[in-house]
Design a protein around this motif. Structure first.
Motif, short mmCIF file in Angstrom:
data_model
loop_
_atom_site.label_atom_id
_atom_site.label_comp_id
_atom_site.label_asym_id
_atom_site.label_seq_id
_atom_site.Cartn_x
_atom_site.Cartn_y
_atom_site.Cartn_z
N UNK A 55 -4.90 1.57 -0.92
CA UNK A 55 -3.91 0.59 -1.32
C UNK A 55 -4.51 -0.81 -1.31
N UNK A 56 -5.45 -1.05 -0.40
CA UNK A 56 -6.06 -2.37 -0.37
C UNK A 56 -6.85 -2.64 -1.64
N UNK A 57 -7.38 -1.58 -2.26
CA UNK A 57 -8.08 -1.75 -3.53
C UNK A 57 -7.13 -2.26 -4.61
N UNK A 58 -5.91 -1.73 -4.61
CA UNK A 58 -4.92 -2.17 -5.60
C UNK A 58 -4.58 -3.64 -5.39
N UNK A 59 -4.37 -4.04 -4.15
CA UNK A 59 -4.03 -5.43 -3.85
C UNK A 59 -5.20 -6.34 -4.24
N UNK A 60 -6.41 -5.93 -3.91
CA UNK A 60 -7.58 -6.73 -4.26
C UNK A 60 -7.75 -6.84 -5.77
N UNK A 61 -7.53 -5.76 -6.48
CA UNK A 61 -7.65 -5.78 -7.94
C UNK A 61 -6.62 -6.72 -8.56
N UNK A 62 -5.40 -6.66 -8.06
CA UNK A 62 -4.36 -7.56 -8.57
C UNK A 62 -4.71 -9.02 -8.27
N UNK A 63 -5.23 -9.28 -7.08
CA UNK A 63 -5.63 -10.63 -6.71
C UNK A 63 -6.73 -11.14 -7.64
N UNK A 64 -7.73 -10.30 -7.89
CA UNK A 64 -8.82 -10.69 -8.78
C UNK A 64 -8.30 -10.95 -10.19
N UNK A 65 -7.40 -10.10 -10.64
CA UNK A 65 -6.86 -10.22 -12.00
C UNK A 65 -6.06 -11.52 -12.18
N UNK A 95 3.75 -10.07 3.83
CA UNK A 95 4.04 -9.03 4.82
C UNK A 95 3.49 -7.68 4.37
N UNK A 96 3.58 -7.39 3.09
CA UNK A 96 3.04 -6.15 2.54
C UNK A 96 1.52 -6.13 2.73
N UNK A 97 0.86 -7.24 2.40
CA UNK A 97 -0.60 -7.32 2.55
C UNK A 97 -1.01 -7.13 4.01
N UNK A 98 -0.28 -7.73 4.92
CA UNK A 98 -0.60 -7.58 6.35
C UNK A 98 -0.47 -6.13 6.79
N UNK A 99 0.55 -5.45 6.32
CA UNK A 99 0.71 -4.03 6.66
C UNK A 99 -0.50 -3.23 6.16
N UNK A 100 -0.93 -3.53 4.96
CA UNK A 100 -2.09 -2.84 4.39
C UNK A 100 -3.33 -3.13 5.22
N UNK A 101 -3.53 -4.40 5.58
CA UNK A 101 -4.69 -4.79 6.38
C UNK A 101 -4.71 -4.09 7.73
N UNK A 102 -3.56 -3.89 8.33
CA UNK A 102 -3.45 -3.23 9.64
C UNK A 102 -3.52 -1.72 9.55
N UNK A 103 -3.49 -1.20 8.32
CA UNK A 103 -3.53 0.24 8.14
C UNK A 103 -2.18 0.92 8.33
N UNK A 104 -1.13 0.12 8.31
CA UNK A 104 0.21 0.67 8.46
C UNK A 104 0.65 1.32 7.15
N UNK A 105 1.54 2.28 7.28
CA UNK A 105 2.03 2.97 6.10
C UNK A 105 3.09 2.11 5.40
N UNK A 106 2.98 2.07 4.08
CA UNK A 106 3.97 1.35 3.27
C UNK A 106 5.07 2.30 2.84
N UNK A 107 6.25 1.77 2.61
CA UNK A 107 7.30 2.62 2.03
C UNK A 107 6.83 3.14 0.67
#
Length: 68
Positions: free
Chosen positions: A1-11, A31-43
């Motif tokens: 999921x962090x790859x998706x966030x990073x790709x969107x940020x780059x785009x 808050x979503x990014x922080x959850x991803x960074x911590x390895x928490x599960x997203x809804x």
């Protein structure tokens, strides 16, 4: 999921712009990014939205590239 966030940020160049594209406030997206960074599960709905938007953007970029 962090790859998706990073790709969107780059785009889009900023997390605020990504939040706007996804329909979230900057605070909620942070808050979503922080959850991803911590390895928490997203809804699941958030994971699906991120994946779907990323695929849509990739398709859009590919079609623009093919048109040139």
């Amino acid at each position: 999921m962090s790859d998706a966030v990073n790709s969107l940020f780059i785009q889009f160049g900023s997390h605020e712009k990504v939040a706007e594209i996804l329909g979230y406030t900057p605070r909620h997206y942070r808050k979503i990014r922080r959850k991803i960074e911590r390895g928490e599960e997203l809804p699941p709905r958030i994971e699906v939205l991120l994946d779907t938007k990323l695929r849509d953007i990739q398709r859009s970029c590919e079609s623009e590239h093919d048109a040139k």
